[in-house]
Design an enzyme around this catalytic site. Structure first.
Site, PDB file in Angstrom:
ATOM      1  N   CYS A 149      62.034  -7.866   8.559  1.00 28.08           N
ATOM      2  CA  CYS A 149      61.532  -8.756   9.616  1.00 28.08           C
ATOM      3  C   CYS A 149      60.025  -8.948   9.425  1.00 28.08           C
ATOM      4  CB  CYS A 149      61.825  -8.152  10.986  1.00 28.08           C
ATOM      5  SG  CYS A 149      60.940  -8.980  12.322  1.00 28.08           S
ATOM      6  N   ASN A 156      60.026 -19.829  21.904  1.00 26.96           N
ATOM      7  CA  ASN A 156      61.139 -20.634  21.404  1.00 26.96           C
ATOM      8  C   ASN A 156      62.326 -19.721  21.141  1.00 26.96           C
ATOM      9  OD1 ASN A 156      59.556 -23.041  21.311  1.00 26.96           O
ATOM     10  ND2 ASN A 156      58.618 -22.312  19.415  1.00 26.96           N
ATOM     11  N   HIS A 199      58.652 -13.495  20.261  1.00 30.87           N
ATOM     12  CA  HIS A 199      57.207 -13.700  20.316  1.00 30.87           C
ATOM     13  C   HIS A 199      56.879 -14.775  21.330  1.00 30.87           C
ATOM     14  CE1 HIS A 199      58.892 -16.296  17.158  1.00 30.87           C
ATOM     15  NE2 HIS A 199      57.973 -17.191  17.497  1.00 30.87           N
TER      16      HIS A 199
HETATM   17  P1  5GP Z   1      58.467 -19.983  16.130  1.00 34.95           P
HETATM   18  O1  5GP Z   1      58.601 -21.286  15.398  1.00 34.95           O
HETATM   19  O2  5GP Z   1      59.515 -18.982  15.678  1.00 34.95           O
HETATM   20  O3  5GP Z   1      58.422 -20.116  17.622  1.00 34.95           O
HETATM   21  O4  5GP Z   1      57.042 -19.423  15.749  1.00 34.95           O
HETATM   22  C1  5GP Z   1      56.768 -18.692  14.596  1.00 34.95           C
HETATM   23  C2  5GP Z   1      55.294 -18.780  14.368  1.00 34.95           C
HETATM   24  O5  5GP Z   1      54.931 -17.787  13.439  1.00 34.95           O
HETATM   25  C3  5GP Z   1      54.830 -20.125  13.806  1.00 34.95           C
HETATM   26  O6  5GP Z   1      53.897 -20.734  14.696  1.00 34.95           O
HETATM   27  C4  5GP Z   1      54.204 -19.751  12.460  1.00 34.95           C
HETATM   28  O7  5GP Z   1      53.055 -20.509  12.151  1.00 34.95           O
HETATM   29  C5  5GP Z   1      53.898 -18.283  12.639  1.00 34.95           C
HETATM   30  N1  5GP Z   1      53.919 -17.510  11.395  1.00 34.95           N
HETATM   31  C6  5GP Z   1      54.877 -17.560  10.428  1.00 34.95           C
HETATM   32  N2  5GP Z   1      54.587 -16.707   9.423  1.00 34.95           N
HETATM   33  C7  5GP Z   1      53.414 -16.103   9.771  1.00 34.95           C
HETATM   34  C8  5GP Z   1      52.599 -15.120   9.132  1.00 34.95           C
HETATM   35  O8  5GP Z   1      52.909 -14.617   8.043  1.00 34.95           O
HETATM   36  N3  5GP Z   1      51.458 -14.751   9.770  1.00 34.95           N
HETATM   37  C9  5GP Z   1      51.097 -15.294  10.982  1.00 34.95           C
HETATM   38  N4  5GP Z   1      49.951 -14.868  11.519  1.00 34.95           N
HETATM   39  N5  5GP Z   1      51.854 -16.217  11.621  1.00 34.95           N
HETATM   40  C10 5GP Z   1      52.989 -16.621  11.012  1.00 34.95           C
HETATM   41 ZN    ZN Z   2      60.977  -7.418  13.946  1.00 29.60          ZN
END
Ligand code: 5GP
Ligand code: ZN
Length: 113
Positions: free
Chosen positions: A3, A86, A99
């Site tokens: 993860c 989300n 998150h």
């Molecule tokens: P989701 O689309 O699942 O709601 O949000 C996931 C978020 O994680 C996205 O806004 C994406 O930019 C962020 N994210 C993905 N990979 C990484 C990473 O390796 N480091 C950081 N700091 N953010 C990440």
């Molecule tokens: Zn996790």
């Protein structure tokens, strides 16, 4: 467990940490959608909102407490901000570790769907 956010919490993958305590970890989003874009995550691996239950929901209240504290720290408490989680494919969830996005620092679009 494979993860991404568990690896970020453990330090295996680097991140720009802005806050940490025994329950949560907060760091800057790698692809910011607003001038302030912070992700706040529980240290316990929960895949999404679907995993929230009476046994673990205290962390969600704590995440909102941390969001308010970080909003003050980043100077967006008065101008305004949004906290978003989300859940699942239709909402565009891409990382399956629960998150909350803290977004602010600009006039955010008012789009619910
Ligand atoms: P989701 O689309 O699942 O709601 O949000 C996931 C978020 O994680 C996205 O806004 C994406 O930019 C962020 N994210 C993905 N990979 C990484 C990473 O390796 N480091 C950081 N700091 N953010 C990440
Ligand atoms: Zn996790």
């Amino acid at each position: 467990m494979d993860c991404l956010f568990c690896k970020i919490i453990s330090g295996e993958i680097p991140s720009s940490k802005v806050y940490e305590d025994d329950m949560v970890y907060a760091f800057k989003d790698i692809n910011p959608m607003a001038p302030v874009h912070i992700l706040i995550v529980p240290k316990q691996h929960l895949s999404s909102m679907n995993d929230i239950s009476a046994e673990n929901s205290a962390v969600v209240a704590h995440i909102f407490e941390v969001a308010a504290k970080l909003a003050k720290e980043f100077g967006i408490d008065e101008s305004g901000y949004r906290v978003v989680s989300n859940c699942g494919a239709d909402a565009g969830q891409t990382v399956f570790h629960l998150h909350f996005h803290l977004l602010g620092g600009t006039k955010l679009k008012v789009e619910m769907c």
